[in-house]
Design a protein around this motif. Structure first.
Motif, PDB file in Angstrom:
ATOM      1  N   ASN A  78       0.831  -1.207   0.000  1.00 27.84           N
ATOM      2  CA  ASN A  78       0.000   0.000   0.000  1.00 27.84           C
ATOM      3  C   ASN A  78       0.867   1.260   0.000  1.00 27.84           C
ATOM      4  O   ASN A  78       0.550   2.241  -0.670  1.00 27.84           O
ATOM      5  CB  ASN A  78      -0.966   0.018   1.182  1.00 27.84           C
ATOM      6  CG  ASN A  78      -2.008   1.107   1.024  1.00 27.84           C
ATOM      7  OD1 ASN A  78      -2.732   1.145   0.036  1.00 27.84           O
ATOM      8  ND2 ASN A  78      -2.071   2.002   1.987  1.00 27.84           N
TER       9      ASN A  78
ATOM     10  N   LEU B  36       2.162   1.668  -3.582  1.00 28.16           N
ATOM     11  CA  LEU B  36       1.112   2.199  -4.444  1.00 28.16           C
ATOM     12  C   LEU B  36       0.884   3.682  -4.156  1.00 28.16           C
ATOM     13  O   LEU B  36       0.779   4.502  -5.077  1.00 28.16           O
ATOM     14  CB  LEU B  36      -0.184   1.403  -4.256  1.00 28.16           C
ATOM     15  CG  LEU B  36      -1.380   1.841  -5.080  1.00 28.16           C
ATOM     16  CD1 LEU B  36      -1.087   1.727  -6.577  1.00 28.16           C
ATOM     17  CD2 LEU B  36      -2.609   1.008  -4.722  1.00 28.16           C
ATOM     18  N   THR B  37       0.831   4.038  -2.872  1.00 32.29           N
ATOM     19  CA  THR B  37       0.626   5.437  -2.503  1.00 32.29           C
ATOM     20  C   THR B  37       1.759   6.312  -3.018  1.00 32.29           C
ATOM     21  O   THR B  37       1.523   7.411  -3.533  1.00 32.29           O
ATOM     22  CB  THR B  37       0.490   5.575  -0.973  1.00 32.29           C
ATOM     23  OG1 THR B  37      -0.631   4.806  -0.527  1.00 32.29           O
ATOM     24  CG2 THR B  37       0.303   7.032  -0.567  1.00 32.29           C
TER      25      THR B  37
ATOM     26  N   VAL C 250       1.319   6.836  -6.815  1.00 31.64           N
ATOM     27  CA  VAL C 250       0.225   7.773  -7.095  1.00 31.64           C
ATOM     28  C   VAL C 250       0.633   9.184  -6.687  1.00 31.64           C
ATOM     29  O   VAL C 250       0.345  10.150  -7.398  1.00 31.64           O
ATOM     30  CB  VAL C 250      -1.071   7.331  -6.381  1.00 31.64           C
ATOM     31  CG1 VAL C 250      -2.165   8.385  -6.542  1.00 31.64           C
ATOM     32  CG2 VAL C 250      -1.552   5.991  -6.936  1.00 31.64           C
ATOM     33  N   THR C 251       1.334   9.309  -5.555  1.00 29.12           N
ATOM     34  CA  THR C 251       1.769  10.631  -5.092  1.00 29.12           C
ATOM     35  C   THR C 251       2.736  11.275  -6.075  1.00 29.12           C
ATOM     36  O   THR C 251       2.642  12.478  -6.366  1.00 29.12           O
ATOM     37  CB  THR C 251       2.405  10.531  -3.689  1.00 29.12           C
ATOM     38  OG1 THR C 251       1.477   9.901  -2.797  1.00 29.12           O
ATOM     39  CG2 THR C 251       2.754  11.905  -3.149  1.00 29.12           C
TER      40      THR C 251
ATOM     41  N   VAL D 103      -3.372  12.029  -0.798  1.00 27.24           N
ATOM     42  CA  VAL D 103      -3.538  10.962  -1.778  1.00 27.24           C
ATOM     43  C   VAL D 103      -4.285   9.818  -1.129  1.00 27.24           C
ATOM     44  O   VAL D 103      -3.933   9.383  -0.024  1.00 27.24           O
ATOM     45  CB  VAL D 103      -2.163  10.482  -2.293  1.00 27.24           C
ATOM     46  CG1 VAL D 103      -2.313   9.262  -3.183  1.00 27.24           C
ATOM     47  CG2 VAL D 103      -1.450  11.604  -3.038  1.00 27.24           C
ATOM     48  N   LYS D 104      -5.326   9.335  -1.795  1.00 29.47           N
ATOM     49  CA  LYS D 104      -6.082   8.183  -1.302  1.00 29.47           C
ATOM     50  C   LYS D 104      -5.921   7.039  -2.288  1.00 29.47           C
ATOM     51  O   LYS D 104      -6.212   7.190  -3.469  1.00 29.47           O
ATOM     52  CB  LYS D 104      -7.579   8.510  -1.171  1.00 29.47           C
ATOM     53  CG  LYS D 104      -7.914   9.519  -0.109  1.00 29.47           C
ATOM     54  CD  LYS D 104      -7.344   9.196   1.255  1.00 29.47           C
ATOM     55  CE  LYS D 104      -8.056   8.102   1.977  1.00 29.47           C
ATOM     56  NZ  LYS D 104      -7.587   7.936   3.370  1.00 29.47           N
ATOM     57  N   CYS D 105      -5.472   5.915  -1.775  1.00 29.80           N
ATOM     58  CA  CYS D 105      -5.306   4.729  -2.627  1.00 29.80           C
ATOM     59  C   CYS D 105      -6.274   3.628  -2.222  1.00 29.80           C
ATOM     60  O   CYS D 105      -5.974   2.441  -2.361  1.00 29.80           O
ATOM     61  CB  CYS D 105      -3.866   4.230  -2.578  1.00 29.80           C
ATOM     62  SG  CYS D 105      -2.763   5.279  -3.519  1.00 29.80           S
TER      63      CYS D 105
ATOM     64  N   LEU E  97      -6.324   7.263  -7.543  1.00 30.99           N
ATOM     65  CA  LEU E  97      -5.866   6.474  -8.684  1.00 30.99           C
ATOM     66  C   LEU E  97      -6.997   6.400  -9.706  1.00 30.99           C
ATOM     67  O   LEU E  97      -8.147   6.132  -9.360  1.00 30.99           O
ATOM     68  CB  LEU E  97      -5.472   5.070  -8.222  1.00 30.99           C
ATOM     69  CG  LEU E  97      -4.966   4.113  -9.289  1.00 30.99           C
ATOM     70  CD1 LEU E  97      -3.728   4.648  -9.990  1.00 30.99           C
ATOM     71  CD2 LEU E  97      -4.668   2.754  -8.659  1.00 30.99           C
TER      72      LEU E  97
ATOM     73  N   ILE F 205      -0.793   5.971 -12.718  1.00 25.86           N
ATOM     74  CA  ILE F 205       0.554   5.675 -12.231  1.00 25.86           C
ATOM     75  C   ILE F 205       1.540   5.782 -13.368  1.00 25.86           C
ATOM     76  O   ILE F 205       1.327   5.201 -14.428  1.00 25.86           O
ATOM     77  CB  ILE F 205       0.606   4.271 -11.603  1.00 25.86           C
ATOM     78  CG1 ILE F 205      -0.175   4.253 -10.291  1.00 25.86           C
ATOM     79  CG2 ILE F 205       2.053   3.858 -11.349  1.00 25.86           C
ATOM     80  CD1 ILE F 205      -0.178   2.898  -9.625  1.00 25.86           C
TER      81      ILE F 205
END
Length: 200
Positions: free
Chosen positions: A48, A51-52, A55-56, A105-107, A153, A198
């Motif tokens: 996680n 992934l964050t 995305v960030t 940022v929300k993943c 995302l 991404i």
């Protein structure tokens, strides 16, 4: 055909490895020992956070492009992202000069690969909106008079979950406005929602 739990798990595990890493089609599940599974679990425990981060970084690129930041400001923004510890108490993305903004940022992936967030996910998004609008005690910047962003995302399940969220959450319906296309984003009384892909 009767459901067999281990067969189901084995098939999903093997299919993921074969498809994701372009590996030969074979039974990797049966090749792993208990130590192998423990090592894999340990390696994936940060998935996680990975992934964050991805995305960030894409969100930081989006902001740099939107604000037409020069190389120096773009580099500063990248440094802020890269030097932040996972799960720190500040904002995921922020800049104080030459422009000022803050962002989170929300993943969250909707529960059960569906198109609706679980209650904990929904409350997490609402909490982030409140933190953007009202500030955070340990943040490096006061967001009161600057644009605020919440990045997601860009996948169909998350878009669908956000559409549902805007229907069921007063906080989101009243304070979250999604950005599509080039617009001047100067309001400080709302949170702008942004979809990013991404970078690979």
């Amino acid at each position: 055909m009767k459901y067999k739990r281990e067969d189901f798990l084995r098939d999903r595990f093997n299919a993921f490895l074969v498809e994701s890493f372009d590996l030969p089609d074979q039974d990797y599940y049966s090749s792993l020992t208990a130590e192998g599974f423990i090592g894999l679990k340990s390696a994936l425990s940060n998935i996680n956070n990975i992934l964050t981060l991805k995305v960030t970084l894409s969100f930081a690129d989006w902001l740099a492009d939107h604000y037409r930041l020069d190389d120096s400001a773009r580099s500063e923004l990248q440094s802020i992202v890269m030097e932040a510890k996972p799960n720190s108490n500040g904002y995921d993305v922020w800049l104080g000069y030459p422009v000022t903004f803050v962002g989170e940022v929300k993943c969250n992936i909707p529960i059960n690969n569906g198109s609706i967030y679980g209650s904990a996910q929904r409350h997490g998004i609402e909490k982030d909106i409140a933190g953007l609008l009202n500030g955070k005690s340990k943040a490096s910047i006061n967001p009161e008079s600057c644009p605020k962003y919440l990045a997601f995302l860009d996948i169909p399940q998350i878009r669908a979950a956000n559409e549902h969220l805007l229907r069921v959450s007063d906080v989101c319906r009243n304070h979250l406005v999604f950005v599509e296309g080039e617009k001047e984003l100067s309001r400080t009384d709302i949170v702008y929602g942004v979809y990013v892909s991404i970078n690979t």
